[in-house]
Motif scaffolding. Structure first.
Motif, PDB file in Angstrom:
ATOM      1  N   ILE A   6     -12.314   2.882  -3.171  1.00  0.00           N
ATOM      2  CA  ILE A   6     -11.401   1.912  -2.565  1.00  0.00           C
ATOM      3  C   ILE A   6     -10.298   2.742  -1.928  1.00  0.00           C
ATOM      4  O   ILE A   6      -9.493   3.360  -2.629  1.00  0.00           O
ATOM      5  CB  ILE A   6     -10.837   0.931  -3.602  1.00  0.00           C
ATOM      6  N   PHE A   7     -10.308   2.792  -0.610  1.00  0.00           N
ATOM      7  CA  PHE A   7      -9.324   3.571   0.131  1.00  0.00           C
ATOM      8  C   PHE A   7      -8.265   2.644   0.726  1.00  0.00           C
ATOM      9  O   PHE A   7      -8.602   1.649   1.367  1.00  0.00           O
ATOM     10  CB  PHE A   7      -9.980   4.324   1.296  1.00  0.00           C
ATOM     11  N   TYR A   8      -7.020   3.013   0.531  1.00  0.00           N
ATOM     12  CA  TYR A   8      -5.912   2.389   1.247  1.00  0.00           C
ATOM     13  C   TYR A   8      -5.370   3.448   2.189  1.00  0.00           C
ATOM     14  O   TYR A   8      -4.859   4.484   1.746  1.00  0.00           O
ATOM     15  CB  TYR A   8      -4.802   1.944   0.298  1.00  0.00           C
ATOM     16  N   VAL A   9      -5.512   3.220   3.491  1.00  0.00           N
ATOM     17  CA  VAL A   9      -4.956   4.123   4.485  1.00  0.00           C
ATOM     18  C   VAL A   9      -3.561   3.603   4.786  1.00  0.00           C
ATOM     19  O   VAL A   9      -3.396   2.479   5.259  1.00  0.00           O
ATOM     20  CB  VAL A   9      -5.830   4.177   5.754  1.00  0.00           C
ATOM     21  N   ILE A  79      -8.970  -0.284   3.361  1.00  0.00           N
ATOM     22  CA  ILE A  79      -7.956  -1.227   3.837  1.00  0.00           C
ATOM     23  C   ILE A  79      -6.828  -0.430   4.487  1.00  0.00           C
ATOM     24  O   ILE A  79      -6.292   0.499   3.880  1.00  0.00           O
ATOM     25  CB  ILE A  79      -7.377  -2.089   2.693  1.00  0.00           C
ATOM     26  N   ALA A  80      -6.482  -0.793   5.709  1.00  0.00           N
ATOM     27  CA  ALA A  80      -5.300  -0.238   6.367  1.00  0.00           C
ATOM     28  C   ALA A  80      -4.108  -1.093   5.946  1.00  0.00           C
ATOM     29  O   ALA A  80      -4.122  -2.310   6.144  1.00  0.00           O
ATOM     30  CB  ALA A  80      -5.472  -0.276   7.883  1.00  0.00           C
ATOM     31  N   CYS A  81      -3.128  -0.463   5.336  1.00  0.00           N
ATOM     32  CA  CYS A  81      -1.996  -1.198   4.771  1.00  0.00           C
ATOM     33  C   CYS A  81      -0.812  -0.244   4.675  1.00  0.00           C
ATOM     34  O   CYS A  81      -0.963   0.867   4.165  1.00  0.00           O
ATOM     35  CB  CYS A  81      -2.372  -1.716   3.389  1.00  0.00           C
ATOM     36  N   PHE A 102      -5.241   6.615  -2.158  1.00  0.00           N
ATOM     37  CA  PHE A 102      -4.344   6.354  -1.037  1.00  0.00           C
ATOM     38  C   PHE A 102      -4.419   7.535  -0.077  1.00  0.00           C
ATOM     39  O   PHE A 102      -4.408   8.692  -0.497  1.00  0.00           O
ATOM     40  CB  PHE A 102      -2.899   6.160  -1.515  1.00  0.00           C
ATOM     41  N   ILE A 103      -4.520   7.211   1.215  1.00  0.00           N
ATOM     42  CA  ILE A 103      -4.535   8.214   2.276  1.00  0.00           C
ATOM     43  C   ILE A 103      -3.233   8.009   3.050  1.00  0.00           C
ATOM     44  O   ILE A 103      -3.061   6.981   3.715  1.00  0.00           O
ATOM     45  CB  ILE A 103      -5.723   8.011   3.254  1.00  0.00           C
ATOM     46  N   TYR A 104      -2.318   8.958   2.943  1.00  0.00           N
ATOM     47  CA  TYR A 104      -1.019   8.834   3.607  1.00  0.00           C
ATOM     48  C   TYR A 104      -1.044   9.604   4.919  1.00  0.00           C
ATOM     49  O   TYR A 104      -1.221  10.817   4.935  1.00  0.00           O
ATOM     50  CB  TYR A 104       0.093   9.352   2.687  1.00  0.00           C
ATOM     51  N   ASP A 141       0.986  11.058  -5.083  1.00  0.00           N
ATOM     52  CA  ASP A 141      -0.392  11.065  -5.580  1.00  0.00           C
ATOM     53  C   ASP A 141      -1.417  10.672  -4.519  1.00  0.00           C
ATOM     54  O   ASP A 141      -2.531  10.294  -4.846  1.00  0.00           O
ATOM     55  CB  ASP A 141      -0.514  10.131  -6.783  1.00  0.00           C
ATOM     56  N   ALA A 142      -1.041  10.782  -3.262  1.00  0.00           N
ATOM     57  CA  ALA A 142      -1.949  10.397  -2.174  1.00  0.00           C
ATOM     58  C   ALA A 142      -2.563  11.635  -1.525  1.00  0.00           C
ATOM     59  O   ALA A 142      -2.050  12.745  -1.662  1.00  0.00           O
ATOM     60  CB  ALA A 142      -1.192   9.592  -1.120  1.00  0.00           C
TER      61      ALA A 142
END
Length: 167
Positions: A6-9, A79-81, A102-104, A141-142
Motif C-alpha cells: 500500500i503506497f501513499y505517494v 494513492i496520491a495524497c 510512504f513515498i515523499y 520514515d518515508a
C-alpha cells in the motif's frame, strides 16, 4: 507470502504525486487512486476559493482514503495524497500499518511553485502552496526522493529502496 504493498505517494501540491503514483502502480500491477478525487465538494470549493484546508476539513477525507486502503489490502494499491502531517499519516495507515510505505516527493518551494505555474485545470490554486509548505511535517520514515529527476528515474529509485526496506 509477503503482504501486498500500500503506497501513499505524498508531498505538497505540484510535486508529481499523480505522475509518480500512476507509474508505480503500473510497475506493481496494482490500482492507482488520486486522493484529490475523494475530497468532498466543500473541500474542493474551499481550495478553489483560495482558502487552505484545516485539520477538520481533512479528517473525513483521510478516513475515506484509509478505508480505500483497507478495501484493497489484499491486492495492494497506490494513492496520491498530500499526507502533510504526521497525524494525517497515522490516520492513513490505521489497520494496514504493516503494508504501508510512504513515498515523499521532496522539492523546494521555488521548484514546485514553477511547476504549479505551468499546470492548468486543477482546483488547487498556486497561491495555496505556501500554506502546504507551512503545514508539511517532513516524514522521517518515508522513502524520500527528489523531484528533480525524471519520473522513470524516481520510480526506479523508489522501487530499489522499497525492496530493501519492505514494511
Amino acid at each position: 507470502m509477503s503482504k501486498a504493498p500500500i503506497f501513499y505517494v505524498m508531498g505538497v501540491s505540484g510535486c508529481g504525486k499523480s505522475t509518480i503514483g500512476k507509474l508505480l502502480a503500473q510497475e506493481f500491477d496494482i490500482p492507482f487512486f488520486d486522493g484529490d478525487d475523494y475530497h468532498p465538494e466543500a473541500n474542493v470549493k474551499k481550495m478553489a476559493a483560495g482558502n487552505p484546508l484545516n485539520d477538520d476539513d481533512r479528517q473525513g477525507w483521510l478516513e475515506r482514503l484509509n478505508t480505500l486502503s483497507i478495501e484493497h489490502k489484499d491486492r495492494g494499491l497506490v494513492i496520491a495524497c498530500s499526507a502533510l502531517k504526521k497525524a494525517y499519516r497515522e490516520i492513513l495507515r490505521e489497520h494496514v500499518t504493516s503494508q504501508v510505505a510512504f513515498i515523499y516527493l521532496s522539492g523546494t518551494f521555488e521548484e514546485i511553485s514553477e511547476r504549479l505555474l505551468q499546470r492548468k485545470s486543477h482546483f488547487m490554486p498556486a497561491g495555496l502552496l505556501q500554506s502546504q509548505f507551512d503545514a508539511l511535517e517532513v516524514p522521517s520514515d518515508a522513502i524520500t526522493v527528489s523531484i528533480l529527476q525524471n519520473p522513470e528515474t524516481i520510480v526506479t529509485e523508489v522501487i530499489g529502496i522499497y525492496k530493501t526496506k519492505k514494511p
